[in-house]
Design a protein around this motif. Structure first.
Motif, PDB file in Angstrom:
ATOM      1  N   MET A 138       1.840  -5.909  -3.593  1.00  0.00           N
ATOM      2  CA  MET A 138       1.262  -5.019  -4.578  1.00  0.00           C
ATOM      3  C   MET A 138       0.694  -3.758  -3.923  1.00  0.00           C
ATOM      4  N   ARG A 139       1.005  -3.518  -2.655  1.00  0.00           N
ATOM      5  CA  ARG A 139       0.482  -2.320  -2.014  1.00  0.00           C
ATOM      6  C   ARG A 139       1.128  -1.045  -2.527  1.00  0.00           C
ATOM      7  N   HIS A 140       2.270  -1.161  -3.162  1.00  0.00           N
ATOM      8  CA  HIS A 140       2.935   0.029  -3.668  1.00  0.00           C
ATOM      9  C   HIS A 140       2.304   0.523  -4.971  1.00  0.00           C
ATOM     10  N   LYS A 141       1.456  -0.255  -5.587  1.00  0.00           N
ATOM     11  CA  LYS A 141       0.778   0.140  -6.819  1.00  0.00           C
ATOM     12  C   LYS A 141      -0.394   1.064  -6.498  1.00  0.00           C
ATOM     13  N   THR A 142      -0.712   1.925  -7.438  1.00  0.00           N
ATOM     14  CA  THR A 142      -1.866   2.793  -7.263  1.00  0.00           C
ATOM     15  C   THR A 142      -3.116   2.069  -7.742  1.00  0.00           C
ATOM     16  N   PHE A 143      -4.258   2.652  -7.431  1.00  0.00           N
ATOM     17  CA  PHE A 143      -5.527   2.061  -7.840  1.00  0.00           C
ATOM     18  C   PHE A 143      -5.627   2.040  -9.360  1.00  0.00           C
ATOM     19  N   GLN A 144      -5.170   3.098  -9.995  1.00  0.00           N
ATOM     20  CA  GLN A 144      -5.220   3.179 -11.452  1.00  0.00           C
ATOM     21  C   GLN A 144      -4.326   2.120 -12.094  1.00  0.00           C
ATOM     22  N   GLU A 145      -3.171   1.850 -11.528  1.00  0.00           N
ATOM     23  CA  GLU A 145      -2.288   0.808 -12.060  1.00  0.00           C
ATOM     24  C   GLU A 145      -2.925  -0.566 -11.946  1.00  0.00           C
ATOM     25  N   HIS A 146      -3.652  -0.803 -10.868  1.00  0.00           N
ATOM     26  CA  HIS A 146      -4.365  -2.074 -10.719  1.00  0.00           C
ATOM     27  C   HIS A 146      -5.431  -2.223 -11.800  1.00  0.00           C
ATOM     28  N   LEU A 147      -6.156  -1.153 -12.055  1.00  0.00           N
ATOM     29  CA  LEU A 147      -7.207  -1.225 -13.072  1.00  0.00           C
ATOM     30  C   LEU A 147      -6.624  -1.389 -14.463  1.00  0.00           C
ATOM     31  N   GLU A 148      -5.497  -0.762 -14.735  1.00  0.00           N
ATOM     32  CA  GLU A 148      -4.838  -0.947 -16.030  1.00  0.00           C
ATOM     33  C   GLU A 148      -4.397  -2.393 -16.217  1.00  0.00           C
ATOM     34  N   TYR A 149      -4.040  -3.054 -15.137  1.00  0.00           N
ATOM     35  CA  TYR A 149      -3.660  -4.465 -15.194  1.00  0.00           C
ATOM     36  C   TYR A 149      -4.884  -5.368 -15.342  1.00  0.00           C
ATOM     37  N   LEU A 150      -5.964  -5.036 -14.625  1.00  0.00           N
ATOM     38  CA  LEU A 150      -7.145  -5.900 -14.597  1.00  0.00           C
ATOM     39  C   LEU A 150      -8.052  -5.758 -15.813  1.00  0.00           C
TER      40      LEU A 150
END
Length: 77
Positions: free
Chosen positions: A1-13
Motif C-alpha cells: 500500500m505504499r503506492h497510495k497517497t495519504f489522502q487515499e488512505h484517509l478516504e479508505y479509513l
C-alpha cells in the motif's frame, strides 16, 4: 500500500472509523477509543515513515498529525 497517497488512505479509513464510532461508542468505552485513536495514528506514522524511507517512525509523527488534520482524519472520540 505504499503506492497510495495519504489522502487515499484517509478516504479508505474514515468510513470505517465512523462506523466503529457509531457502533461501539458508549460512555464507558472512551479509554479504549482513545487507545484505538493512538493506534491508528501510530500505524499511519509507521506507514508514512516507510513510504518516505525514514529509519525511525517516531520522527514522522508530527508530519502525520498535521496531515491528518489537513485531510480530515476522523477520530473515535
Amino acid at each position: 500500500m505504499r503506492h497510495k497517497t495519504f489522502q487515499e488512505h484517509l478516504e479508505y479509513l474514515n468510513p470505517k472509523i465512523q462506523g466503529w464510532r457509531n457502533y461501539y461508542f458508549t460512555a464507558y468505552s472512551q479509554k479504549k477509543m482513545a487507545k484505538l485513536d493512538w493506534y491508528i495514528v501510530q500505524r499511519l506514522a509507521k506507514w508514512y515513515a516507510k513510504k518516505r524511507q525514514r529509519a525511525r517512525w517516531f520522527s514522522s509523527l508530527s508530519d502525520v498529525k498535521s496531515l491528518s488534520m489537513q485531510y480530515g482524519l476522523k477520530t473515535l472520540l
